[in-house]
Motif scaffolding. Structure first.
Motif, PDB file in Angstrom:
ATOM      1  N   GLU A 122       0.836  -1.205   0.000  1.00 15.59           N
ATOM      2  CA  GLU A 122       0.000   0.000   0.000  1.00 15.59           C
ATOM      3  C   GLU A 122       0.871   1.255   0.000  1.00 15.59           C
ATOM      4  OE1 GLU A 122      -3.266   2.392  -0.241  1.00 15.59           O
ATOM      5  OE2 GLU A 122      -3.129   0.235  -0.580  1.00 15.59           O
ATOM      6  N   LEU A 123       1.941   1.271   0.803  1.00 17.87           N
ATOM      7  CA  LEU A 123       2.865   2.409   0.822  1.00 17.87           C
ATOM      8  C   LEU A 123       3.472   2.631  -0.563  1.00 17.87           C
ATOM      9  CD1 LEU A 123       4.589   4.575   2.311  1.00 17.87           C
ATOM     10  CD2 LEU A 123       6.249   2.747   2.752  1.00 17.87           C
ATOM     11  N   GLY A 124       3.926   1.558  -1.199  1.00 16.04           N
ATOM     12  CA  GLY A 124       4.514   1.670  -2.530  1.00 16.04           C
ATOM     13  C   GLY A 124       3.524   2.197  -3.546  1.00 16.04           C
ATOM     14  N   LYS A 125       2.295   1.706  -3.505  1.00  8.03           N
ATOM     15  CA  LYS A 125       1.262   2.137  -4.451  1.00  8.03           C
ATOM     16  C   LYS A 125       0.924   3.607  -4.244  1.00  8.03           C
ATOM     17  CE  LYS A 125      -3.524   1.234  -5.721  1.00  8.03           C
ATOM     18  NZ  LYS A 125      -4.642   1.629  -4.915  1.00  8.03           N
ATOM     19  N   THR A 126       0.651   4.017  -3.016  1.00  7.26           N
ATOM     20  CA  THR A 126       0.256   5.410  -2.765  1.00  7.26           C
ATOM     21  C   THR A 126       1.410   6.375  -3.063  1.00  7.26           C
ATOM     22  OG1 THR A 126       0.743   5.230  -0.394  1.00  7.26           O
ATOM     23  CG2 THR A 126      -1.533   4.838  -1.089  1.00  7.26           C
ATOM     24  N   THR A 127       2.630   5.977  -2.735  1.00 10.82           N
ATOM     25  CA  THR A 127       3.783   6.829  -3.036  1.00 10.82           C
ATOM     26  C   THR A 127       3.954   6.963  -4.544  1.00 10.82           C
ATOM     27  OG1 THR A 127       4.860   6.157  -0.983  1.00 10.82           O
ATOM     28  CG2 THR A 127       6.262   7.157  -2.672  1.00 10.82           C
ATOM     29  N   ALA A 128       3.828   5.867  -5.267  1.00  5.48           N
ATOM     30  CA  ALA A 128       3.963   5.903  -6.730  1.00  5.48           C
ATOM     31  C   ALA A 128       2.884   6.784  -7.346  1.00  5.48           C
ATOM     32  CB  ALA A 128       3.900   4.487  -7.291  1.00  5.48           C
ATOM     33  N   GLU A 129       1.669   6.695  -6.851  1.00  5.16           N
ATOM     34  CA  GLU A 129       0.583   7.530  -7.376  1.00  5.16           C
ATOM     35  C   GLU A 129       0.861   9.012  -7.097  1.00  5.16           C
ATOM     36  OE1 GLU A 129      -2.723   5.653  -5.453  1.00  5.16           O
ATOM     37  OE2 GLU A 129      -2.967   4.165  -7.060  1.00  5.16           O
ATOM     38  N   LYS A 130       1.399   9.316  -5.926  1.00  2.00           N
ATOM     39  CA  LYS A 130       1.745  10.694  -5.578  1.00  2.00           C
ATOM     40  C   LYS A 130       2.826  11.225  -6.522  1.00  2.00           C
ATOM     41  CE  LYS A 130       3.814  13.410  -1.861  1.00  2.00           C
ATOM     42  NZ  LYS A 130       4.421  13.353  -0.540  1.00  2.00           N
ATOM     43  N   ARG A 148      12.119  -3.556   0.816  1.00  2.00           N
ATOM     44  CA  ARG A 148      12.376  -2.846  -0.437  1.00  2.00           C
ATOM     45  C   ARG A 148      11.801  -3.599  -1.632  1.00  2.00           C
ATOM     46  NH1 ARG A 148      17.518  -2.375   1.860  1.00  2.00           N
ATOM     47  NH2 ARG A 148      18.375  -3.764   0.271  1.00  2.00           N
ATOM     48  N   LYS A 149      11.939  -4.898  -1.643  1.00  2.00           N
ATOM     49  CA  LYS A 149      11.418  -5.710  -2.760  1.00  2.00           C
ATOM     50  C   LYS A 149       9.915  -5.542  -2.892  1.00  2.00           C
ATOM     51  CE  LYS A 149      11.218  -9.751  -5.356  1.00  2.00           C
ATOM     52  NZ  LYS A 149      10.071  -9.409  -6.171  1.00  2.00           N
ATOM     53  N   VAL A 150       9.214  -5.567  -1.764  1.00  2.00           N
ATOM     54  CA  VAL A 150       7.755  -5.410  -1.799  1.00  2.00           C
ATOM     55  C   VAL A 150       7.390  -4.036  -2.361  1.00  2.00           C
ATOM     56  CG1 VAL A 150       5.655  -5.294  -0.390  1.00  2.00           C
ATOM     57  CG2 VAL A 150       7.371  -7.049   0.085  1.00  2.00           C
ATOM     58  N   VAL A 151       8.091  -2.991  -1.914  1.00  2.00           N
ATOM     59  CA  VAL A 151       7.811  -1.633  -2.398  1.00  2.00           C
ATOM     60  C   VAL A 151       8.130  -1.522  -3.889  1.00  2.00           C
ATOM     61  CG1 VAL A 151       8.441   0.806  -2.201  1.00  2.00           C
ATOM     62  CG2 VAL A 151       8.081  -0.560  -0.135  1.00  2.00           C
ATOM     63  N   HIS A 152       9.286  -2.049  -4.317  1.00  2.00           N
ATOM     64  CA  HIS A 152       9.637  -2.000  -5.748  1.00  2.00           C
ATOM     65  C   HIS A 152       8.557  -2.678  -6.592  1.00  2.00           C
ATOM     66  CE1 HIS A 152      13.571  -0.188  -5.539  1.00  2.00           C
ATOM     67  NE2 HIS A 152      14.062  -1.127  -4.744  1.00  2.00           N
ATOM     68  N   ASP A 153       8.061  -3.825  -6.145  1.00  2.00           N
ATOM     69  CA  ASP A 153       7.018  -4.541  -6.891  1.00  2.00           C
ATOM     70  C   ASP A 153       5.739  -3.707  -6.983  1.00  2.00           C
ATOM     71  OD1 ASP A 153       8.770  -6.652  -7.231  1.00  2.00           O
ATOM     72  OD2 ASP A 153       7.812  -7.941  -5.725  1.00  2.00           O
ATOM     73  N   ALA A 154       5.361  -3.043  -5.885  1.00  2.00           N
ATOM     74  CA  ALA A 154       4.152  -2.216  -5.888  1.00  2.00           C
ATOM     75  C   ALA A 154       4.316  -1.007  -6.808  1.00  2.00           C
ATOM     76  CB  ALA A 154       3.816  -1.770  -4.470  1.00  2.00           C
TER      77      ALA A 154
END
Length: 180
Positions: A122-130, A148-154
């Motif tokens: 969720e953090l990765g998705k919302t940050t990417a959208e921002k 980091r891997k989870v965030v990169h994937d998101a």
């Protein structure tokens, strides 16, 4: 493939006497890694006098070992998963000692890693959208390699942005950038 070990399975003489299998498919090696890790963690739980059920799976080319069900298991996770990370590394070393092969097994205790994965996605998705909306890069706080891997994937699932890791352990972090 899922299996729960019982104390009687760990104490079985054939579990102690069987030599490590070095041939066969990679899935056979992963199952063997899970079995060795399960035995190691069962002995640890016995030493600590903690209750817990050990579940072994093979997923995405990696042995996955989960411990659930005990009241004291949160102590084995520690603040931000620090104890869990250490136990995972010790378990990998125990597997390597038996098999002679470096293990990439993943350990989860009391569902902490699964919950953390959802938070980070969720953090990765919302940050990417921002970042996609503003065009401004964002540096996240330092994270473990798993995090980091989870965030990169998101981030990879959001159009118009990409991510990179920067810094040195333990201060390595994800940076989310707009695509040029």
């Amino acid at each position: 493939m899922s299996e729960t070990l019982q104390a009687s399975d760990v104490d079985a003489p054939e579990a102690e006497e069987a030599p490590p299998a070095r041939s066969g498919s990679s899935e056979d090696l992963l199952v063997q890694e899970g079995d060795i890790a399960g035995d190691y963690l069962e002995r640890l739980l016995d030493l600590l006098d903690y209750d817990g059920d050990i579940d072994l799976d093979v997923e995405a080319g990696r042995a996955i070992v989960s411990i659930d069900g005990g009241d004291d298991l949160e102590k084995l996770v520690g603040a931000r998963g620090t104890v869990l990370e250490s136990l995972q590394e010790l378990t990998r070393l125990a597997v390597q000692q038996e098999t002679g092969v470096r293990s990439r097994l993943m350990l989860d205790i009391a569902g902490w890693r699964a919950g953390r994965r959802a938070e980070l996605a969720e953090l990765g998705k919302t940050t990417a959208e921002k970042v996609a909306a503003t065009g401004e890069k964002v540096r996240l706080h330092p994270m473990t390699p798993f995090e980091r891997k989870v965030v990169h994937d998101a981030v990879a699932a959001v159009a118009g942005v990409h991510s990179e890791s920067e810094g040195e352990e333990p201060q390595r972090r994800v940076v989310v950038l707009p695509k040029p």
